[in-house]
Enzyme design. Structure first.
Site, short mmCIF file in Angstrom:
data_model
loop_
_atom_site.label_atom_id
_atom_site.label_comp_id
_atom_site.label_asym_id
_atom_site.label_seq_id
_atom_site.Cartn_x
_atom_site.Cartn_y
_atom_site.Cartn_z
N ASP A 195 21.68 69.27 11.14
CA ASP A 195 20.22 68.99 11.10
C ASP A 195 19.91 69.68 9.78
O ASP A 195 18.73 69.95 9.58
CB ASP A 195 19.55 69.45 12.22
CG ASP A 195 19.92 69.16 13.41
OD1 ASP A 195 20.11 68.10 13.97
OD2 ASP A 195 20.18 69.99 14.39
N LYS A 197 20.99 65.87 5.82
CA LYS A 197 22.11 65.07 5.24
C LYS A 197 21.87 63.57 5.07
O LYS A 197 21.98 62.92 3.87
CB LYS A 197 23.62 65.16 6.14
CG LYS A 197 24.02 66.33 6.17
CD LYS A 197 25.33 66.34 7.04
CE LYS A 197 24.97 66.26 8.48
NZ LYS A 197 24.09 67.19 9.05
N ASN A 226 26.52 61.20 18.27
CA ASN A 226 26.00 62.74 18.39
C ASN A 226 25.18 62.99 16.95
O ASN A 226 24.49 63.97 16.98
CB ASN A 226 27.02 63.54 18.73
CG ASN A 226 28.17 63.67 17.75
OD1 ASN A 226 28.48 62.74 17.20
ND2 ASN A 226 29.19 64.71 18.01
N GLY A 262 22.45 62.63 13.88
CA GLY A 262 21.24 61.88 13.93
C GLY A 262 20.76 62.07 12.33
O GLY A 262 20.29 63.39 12.05
N HIS A 263 20.94 61.16 11.64
CA HIS A 263 20.69 61.36 9.99
C HIS A 263 19.16 60.46 9.78
O HIS A 263 19.50 59.35 9.81
CB HIS A 263 21.86 60.95 9.16
CG HIS A 263 22.91 61.56 9.49
ND1 HIS A 263 24.11 61.33 8.56
CD2 HIS A 263 23.29 62.49 9.93
CE1 HIS A 263 25.18 62.11 8.92
NE2 HIS A 263 24.89 62.89 9.63
N THR A 264 18.25 61.61 9.43
CA THR A 264 16.86 60.80 9.39
C THR A 264 16.77 60.62 7.90
O THR A 264 16.96 61.35 7.16
CB THR A 264 15.92 62.02 9.99
OG1 THR A 264 16.22 62.43 11.35
CG2 THR A 264 14.45 61.29 9.83
N GLN A 323 27.00 66.46 11.71
CA GLN A 323 27.07 67.84 12.08
C GLN A 323 26.91 68.84 10.96
O GLN A 323 26.32 68.52 10.02
CB GLN A 323 27.99 68.14 13.15
CG GLN A 323 27.93 67.19 14.62
CD GLN A 323 28.58 65.96 14.58
OE1 GLN A 323 29.50 65.83 14.07
NE2 GLN A 323 27.89 64.92 14.92
N ARG A 371 15.75 67.45 21.73
CA ARG A 371 15.59 68.61 22.31
C ARG A 371 15.02 69.66 21.04
O ARG A 371 15.27 69.35 19.98
CB ARG A 371 16.87 69.26 22.68
CG ARG A 371 17.57 68.67 23.84
CD ARG A 371 18.83 69.29 24.07
NE ARG A 371 20.02 68.80 23.21
CZ ARG A 371 21.17 69.28 23.19
NH1 ARG A 371 21.61 69.97 24.31
NH2 ARG A 371 22.03 69.00 22.20
N ARG A 412 14.88 72.56 18.59
CA ARG A 412 15.83 73.33 17.88
C ARG A 412 15.50 74.74 17.92
O ARG A 412 14.23 75.05 17.71
CB ARG A 412 15.92 72.68 16.54
CG ARG A 412 16.50 71.32 16.19
CD ARG A 412 16.59 70.99 14.89
NE ARG A 412 16.98 69.48 14.81
CZ ARG A 412 16.48 68.75 13.73
NH1 ARG A 412 15.44 69.20 13.09
NH2 ARG A 412 16.70 67.31 13.74
N ASP A 424 9.50 73.67 1.55
CA ASP A 424 8.20 73.40 1.92
C ASP A 424 7.66 74.30 3.19
O ASP A 424 6.67 74.51 3.41
CB ASP A 424 7.87 72.07 1.79
CG ASP A 424 8.78 71.25 2.66
OD1 ASP A 424 9.87 71.11 2.60
OD2 ASP A 424 8.19 70.53 3.69
#
Length: 421
Positions: free
Chosen positions: A14, A17, A39, A41-43, A223, A302, A304, A332
């Site tokens: 998280d 990346k 598994n 999750g690249h935002t 990950q 979930r 963090r 920031d």
């Protein structure tokens, strides 16, 4: 002859990346995922829109870039199909720009059931799995009876699938898990038809030929280093190699083909699921950090766990990966805090150390120091950043002996500051 650059996370995942790859992608001809699966999750956020990728490389939004899902990845066809459908509003054609390794492992419906059953069996010692079937799929790979993407076009695929499913059902019955995956199985075989529309080949040849022809390649990790199955906070880890070495085995490239290794980290630490977290803030300040950073899992949703920056862990990750440049995100989020804390040492059984421990215990505490806060209101160049933030960056560079070359000051790809050479 070209070289391969690697971008990977240095914490417990998280780290941002997806944004970093999206920002860097225009400099490359190829972006390739080398491990993990749904598994991840690249935002990515651009032009006011947010998008989350799980298995597809983060270069997919650039139409002139080839994206590769490497052999080290595990693919869930059902989730893959949903990801492809979610790309429809964008002006891209993934069938033309996305290539799948024929050696990537398949996640089948019973894998997620096994994941849930095995996690329940652990009771209070559960890992905090995303329950997407990743662990059982990698177990089948190591056990040498898994199914690969290349198998889906073979005449005996259904027989292989039935044999593997029967093995899983027997395990599920021993675990006392209700076995009903009829709906998922139907969706699985429908999704395989979508998978077959894409280029499926030995991508190790594609990548190595690209290197010989001078093409630029960015290997994208999933990950984070502290979740690596070998070197992470075992057993609270993922099932793949999240370090730079994983790029070699997950794409089929030799170590001497790697040039730059970009390590990305947050200005603080977060973790999803179970496992040790030395700098965790289990108070209102941790809740505030979670709120300010919008810290919820991109894959699971979930919340963090949040805590201060852990320099011994960051230095450990830089050492394992041979990081050549550091990218820091979410500076920031700490903006306008009066004081920011940083962990410089651990205390274990009364002894001070900078080494990442073999095994955490209740006697393991983080020794933190305080640094003055900063404000990031307005626009900045690297050199005009607030004095305390520059000091914060300098402390990181001194501790890790790696330069911080990029600072992210917001979720959009435009909120990025590059350090001048």
């Amino acid at each position: 002859m070209s070289k391969v650059d690697v971008l990977l996370g240095l914490q417990w995942g998280d780290e941002g990346k997806g944004k970093a790859v999206d920002f860097l992608a225009p400099n490359y001809d190829i972006v390739a995922r080398f491990q993990g699966g749904p598994n991840a999750g690249h935002t990515l956020e651009f032009k006011g829109k947010k998008h989350v990728l799980h298995q597809i490389p983060s270069g997919i939004f650039h139409p002139n870039i080839t994206n590769i899902i490497g052999n080290g990845v595990v693919i869930d066809p059902i989730i893959f199909r949903k990801e492809i459908n979610a790309l429809q509003p964008f002006d891209i054609n993934p069938i033309q720009t996305l290539v799948l390794s024929n050696k990537a492992q398949l996640i089948i419906p019973t894998h997620s059931l096994l994941d849930k059953g095995l996690e329940q069996e652990k009771g209070t010692n559960k890992i905090g799995s995303t329950l997407r079937g990743i662990g059982p799929a990698y177990q089948d790979k190591v056990g040498r009876y898994g199914l690969r993407v290349g198998d889906i076009t073979e005449a005996d695929f259904k027989a292989k699938y039935n044999k593997l499913t029967s093995q899983h059902v027997a395990m599920l019955q021993r675990l006392g898990v209700a076995v009903d995956f009829t709906a998922q199985e139907s969706e699985f075989f429908e999704s395989l038809e979508i998978l077959k529309r894409f280029k499926i080949q030995s991508t190790e040849y594609l990548i190595n030929n690209a290197i010989l022809n001078g093409k630029s390649i960015l290997a994208e990790g999933a990950q984070g280093t502290l979740l690596d199955v070998e070197f992470g906070s075992y057993p609270y880890v993922t099932s793949s190699n999240t370090t730079a070495a994983g790029a070699c085995t997950g794409l089929g490239i030799a170590p001497n083909k790697i040039k730059n290794i970009f390590g990305i980290f947050k200005a603080y630490c977060t973790r999803v699921g179970s496992g040790p977290f030395p700098t965790e803030l289990e108070d209102e300040q941790g809740n505030e950090l979670r709120r300010l950073g919008n810290e919820s899992g991109a894959t699971t949703g979930r919340p963090r766990r949040c805590g201060w920056l852990d320099l011994p862990a960051l230095n450990y990750a830089c050492m394992l990966n041979g990081v050549t440049q550091l990218f820091m995100t979410k500076a920031d989020v700490l903006s306008d805090m009066q004081r920011v804390k940083v962990c410089y040492d651990y205390e274990i059984n009364g002894k001070t150390t900078k080494e990442f421990p073999f095994q955490y215990s209740r006697m393991h505490t983080a020794k933190c120091r305080s640094i003055g806060g900063w404000s990031l209101a307005g626009k900045f160049t690297f050199d005009s950043l607030p004095e305390n933030l520059l000091r914060f960056i300098s402390e990181i560079e001194h501790y890790t002996r790696v330069p911080v070359q990029m600072i992210s000051t917001g979720p959009d790809r435009e909120d990025t500051i590059i350090k001048p050479n």
